[in-house]
Design an enzyme around this catalytic site. Structure first.
Site, PDB file in Angstrom:
ATOM      1  N   GLU A 196      71.200  95.030   4.866  1.00  0.00           N
ATOM      2  CA  GLU A 196      71.255  96.079   3.859  1.00  0.00           C
ATOM      3  C   GLU A 196      72.209  95.577   2.776  1.00  0.00           C
ATOM      4  OE1 GLU A 196      72.525  99.939   5.284  1.00  0.00           O
ATOM      5  OE2 GLU A 196      72.466 100.717   3.236  1.00  0.00           O
ATOM      6  N   ARG A 242      75.775  92.073  19.788  1.00  0.00           N
ATOM      7  CA  ARG A 242      76.374  91.674  18.531  1.00  0.00           C
ATOM      8  C   ARG A 242      77.616  90.828  18.805  1.00  0.00           C
ATOM      9  NH1 ARG A 242      76.250  95.865  15.147  1.00  0.00           N
ATOM     10  NH2 ARG A 242      77.859  95.163  13.741  1.00  0.00           N
ATOM     11  N   LYS A 263      80.900  96.037   7.863  1.00  0.00           N
ATOM     12  CA  LYS A 263      80.944  96.074   6.406  1.00  0.00           C
ATOM     13  C   LYS A 263      81.766  97.260   5.906  1.00  0.00           C
ATOM     14  CE  LYS A 263      76.425  95.422   6.052  1.00  0.00           C
ATOM     15  NZ  LYS A 263      75.058  95.153   5.599  1.00  0.00           N
TER      16      LYS A 263
HETATM   17  P1  ATP Z   1      77.770  96.340   9.859  1.00  0.00           P
HETATM   18  O1  ATP Z   1      77.681  97.096  11.148  1.00  0.00           O
HETATM   19  O2  ATP Z   1      78.766  95.244   9.844  1.00  0.00           O
HETATM   20  O3  ATP Z   1      77.869  97.212   8.655  1.00  0.00           O
HETATM   21  P2  ATP Z   1      74.988  96.171   9.741  1.00  0.00           P
HETATM   22  O4  ATP Z   1      74.364  96.055  11.065  1.00  0.00           O
HETATM   23  O5  ATP Z   1      74.940  97.473   9.084  1.00  0.00           O
HETATM   24  O6  ATP Z   1      76.424  95.553   9.778  1.00  0.00           O
HETATM   25  P3  ATP Z   1      72.912  94.891   8.363  1.00  0.00           P
HETATM   26  O7  ATP Z   1      72.943  94.483   6.962  1.00  0.00           O
HETATM   27  O8  ATP Z   1      72.085  96.034   8.767  1.00  0.00           O
HETATM   28  O9  ATP Z   1      74.389  95.120   8.762  1.00  0.00           O
HETATM   29  O10 ATP Z   1      72.630  93.652   9.307  1.00  0.00           O
HETATM   30  C1  ATP Z   1      71.617  92.716   9.148  1.00  0.00           C
HETATM   31  C2  ATP Z   1      71.326  92.093  10.488  1.00  0.00           C
HETATM   32  O11 ATP Z   1      72.486  91.491  11.030  1.00  0.00           O
HETATM   33  C3  ATP Z   1      70.878  93.148  11.480  1.00  0.00           C
HETATM   34  O12 ATP Z   1      69.774  92.653  12.192  1.00  0.00           O
HETATM   35  C4  ATP Z   1      72.071  93.328  12.366  1.00  0.00           C
HETATM   36  O13 ATP Z   1      71.685  93.727  13.653  1.00  0.00           O
HETATM   37  C5  ATP Z   1      72.717  91.947  12.339  1.00  0.00           C
HETATM   38  N1  ATP Z   1      74.152  92.044  12.613  1.00  0.00           N
HETATM   39  C6  ATP Z   1      75.057  92.811  11.988  1.00  0.00           C
HETATM   40  N2  ATP Z   1      76.279  92.680  12.534  1.00  0.00           N
HETATM   41  C7  ATP Z   1      76.147  91.775  13.545  1.00  0.00           C
HETATM   42  C8  ATP Z   1      77.056  91.215  14.501  1.00  0.00           C
HETATM   43  N3  ATP Z   1      78.344  91.534  14.534  1.00  0.00           N
HETATM   44  N4  ATP Z   1      76.569  90.324  15.384  1.00  0.00           N
HETATM   45  C9  ATP Z   1      75.276  89.974  15.348  1.00  0.00           C
HETATM   46  N5  ATP Z   1      74.378  90.464  14.487  1.00  0.00           N
HETATM   47  C10 ATP Z   1      74.784  91.362  13.591  1.00  0.00           C
HETATM   48 MG    MG Z   2      72.692  98.190   9.529  1.00  0.00          MG
END
Ligand code: ATP
Ligand code: MG
Length: 545
Positions: free
Chosen positions: A35, A261, A271
């Site tokens: 995102e 994760r 984020k």
């Molecule tokens: P955050 O929780 O840090 O805001 P998010 O999951 O909202 O991150 P996205 O932009 O939706 O961030 O993530 C893009 C991809 O990266 C998704 O498939 C998500 O599952 C993966 N991802 C995000 N954080 C991690 C992590 N700590 N370890 C592994 N994969 C991750």
């Molecule tokens: Mg997300």
């Protein structure tokens, strides 16, 4: 080396063997779906390594898809930073796609769901929907609007789209099962009214699809075979499947697979929190070298290969855990040890004068002792040098092999010197060390017969340049108790600045990583026209002391 297979690849192998993708030429397609509401962090690198790892292993494809269905938080700047980070890591995606390009298609699917009796417009407020959703032990209550006719639902949904309703006034919900043991299946919201401009579609829309509706459709449209995501989406999988099954896509439908994760000690990996650090000015920006963002790591001078090595070494698992930050550092150190040029700089300079030496001469040392093909580099030796203040002691403890009065030490790649005395200022601080050198002790041709147990680094005072030296500590201290909030763990003193002296060679090199011998790994950069040496990682693991 035998190739190891993770559980995701195991699933893919089984499906390939069973002929699941034969009709599409056995092409495997994954996607990385960030995102654009912030910069990517190390956790995203893990996800990237998995998705692009599958692409490479199976000769498949991987899309970069911006999951931009939440316009209030998304910006072009964030989208661009994500593209930059993928470029930096060297992941070449097959296409760049945007969920917002599918809004028309999603809208059509929503109408289809209404027509099929699988969705309805609900007038309950957000709070009422939460209240009637039930709990893990109690079923939810059906909405009084659940049995509206298809015609009425279509009319209301079109009115939602046309802007007739205020934010929160109406939502579109899936009609599934208010008694489902999985709470996500209890008539989840598919569309909401939000009178917000989108950074790409502008004011075209005032209704936006929810993640759980949008994501499976995005995957299905793109022909994604494996939709790899993190474990918190495990409970959403039945809904994911329900959406693709009720949208009218042809098999094979995309399959969601969850993995654990990545969590790292001593840093924040969300984020939302990282944004807070930036907004509250706790760091200099998203690319502050202390940040766990990919932009921060790039700015820190972390080699992308080392980061990818780390992500691949820790493996892919189904169990959540926390990885030690020192493990990431070890990967960076290992890479730089093998690849970085060597150089000398002094963080806290103390003048050393060799009373029996006159003039100058060129000495040389290995550019990198593990890469003999890089040869040797010259460095100019002279009468006045700077050494590290901590390498001279007036009260040496036992087994002190650095410089002390009456003692000898080898100056790295140069001569053995003997300390004859020192000068102080009025307050008694040592200002200069006085030495004599042994002319026949030159490194590589030492016939002095004198054994110096210690080796210290130095720079030539006549030629050295001023350097701003920056060292960093982790942003977060270890948690004192489980679940402690990150704001209570902030290390308020995580950046340290020194004014040292460096070989002039370092000032000629910009944005290059070096091993500063006996000091650590540093990146060269310019700050206000001056040489700045910014710490990448310490020479040794001082984390788990
Ligand atoms: P955050 O929780 O840090 O805001 P998010 O999951 O909202 O991150 P996205 O932009 O939706 O961030 O993530 C893009 C991809 O990266 C998704 O498939 C998500 O599952 C993966 N991802 C995000 N954080 C991690 C992590 N700590 N370890 C592994 N994969 C991750
Ligand atoms: Mg997300």
């Amino acid at each position: 080396m035998a190739e190891s297979i993770n559980f995701i690849e195991q699933i893919i192998n089984e499906e390939l063997e069973a002929g699941k993708f034969e009709e599409r030429g056995n092409k495997i397609v994954t996607r990385f779906p960030p995102e654009p509401n912030g910069y990517l962090h190390i956790g995203h690198c893990k996800s990237l390594c998995i998705n692009f790892g599958v692409k490479e292993k199976y000769g498949g494809e991987c899309n970069l898809r911006f999951d931009d269905t939440n316009p209030a938080k998304e910006t072009e700047e964030f989208a661009q930073s994500i593209i930059d980070s993928l470029d930096w890591l060297g992941f070449s995606y097959d296409r760049i796609l945007y969920a917002s390009d599918y809004y028309d298609r999603m809208y059509e699917i929503a109408e289809k769901m209404i027509s099929d009796g699988n969705a309805y417009v609900c007038d309950l407020s957000a709070e009422e929907i939460t209240e009637t959703r039930g709990t893990l032990t109690e079923p939810g209550k059906e909405s009084p609007y659940r049995n509206r006719t298809v015609e009425e639902n279509l009319k209301l949904f079109r009115e939602m789209k046309a802007g007739k309703y205020a934010d929160g006034e109406k939502v579109l919900r899936a009609k599934i099962d208010m008694a489902s043991p999985n709470i996500n299946m209890r008539d989840p919201i598919l569309y909401r009214v939000a009178h917000v401009s989108h950074y790409r579609t502008g004011d075209k829309w005032c209704i936006y699809p929810m993640y759980d509706f949008a994501h499976p459709i995005e995957d299905a449209i793109e022909g994604i075979t494996h939709s790899i995501c993190t474990l918190e989406f495990e409970d959403h999988r039945p809904l994911y499947n329900w959406v693709v099954e009720h949208s009218g896509f042809a098999a094979p439908l995309p399959r969601q697979i969850e993995f654990a994760r990545l969590n790292l000690t001593n840093t924040v990996m969300s984020k939302r929190y990282l944004k807070k650090l930036v907004e509250e000015g706790k760091v200099h920006g998203w690319d502050d070298p202390r940040m766990p963002t990919l932009a921060g790591l790039k700015n820190r001078g972390v080699p992308p290969t080392a980061l990818k090595n780390f992500c691949n070494l820790i493996g892919v698992s189904k169990a959540n855990s926390e990885c030690q930050y020192s493990y990431l550092e070890a990967c960076i150190r290992e890479y730089l040890n093998e690849n970085a040029e060597r150089a000398m700089a002094v963080i806290d300079p103390l003048k050393l004068t060799i009373t029996n030496y006159e003039g100058e001469e060129e000495l040389e040392f290995d550019v990198n002792q593990f890469k003999p093909e890089l040869g040797k580099r010259k460095v100019t030796f002279g009468k006045t040098l700077y050494i590290e203040r901590s390498d001279f002691s007036l009260n040496p403890p036992p087994k002190y092999f650095r410089l002390k009065v009456g003692g000898v030490v080898r100056l790295k790649s140069a001569y053995i010197v003997r300390c004859d005395g020192y000068r102080t200022d009025e307050e008694g601080n040592v200002t200069e060390v006085l030495c004599t050198y042994l002319p026949d002790s030159r490194s590589g041709s030492d016939v002095s017969g004198v054994k110096a147990k210690g080796v210290i680094h130095w720079v030539n005072a006549e030629r050295a340049v001023d350097a701003v030296i920056k060292q960093y500590e982790p942003l977060l201290k270890d948690a004192a108790y489980p679940g402690q909030d990150f704001s209570e763990r902030m290390n308020e003193d995580s950046e340290h600045i020194f004014y040292g002296k460096a070989e002039p060679y370092l000032a000629e090199k910009e944005e290059q990583s070096f091993q500063l011998m006996r000091t650590g790994y540093y990146k060269t950069c310019r700050e206000e026209g001056k040489l700045c040496l910014s710490e990448i990682v310490s020479l040794k693991d001082n984390f788990n002391k």
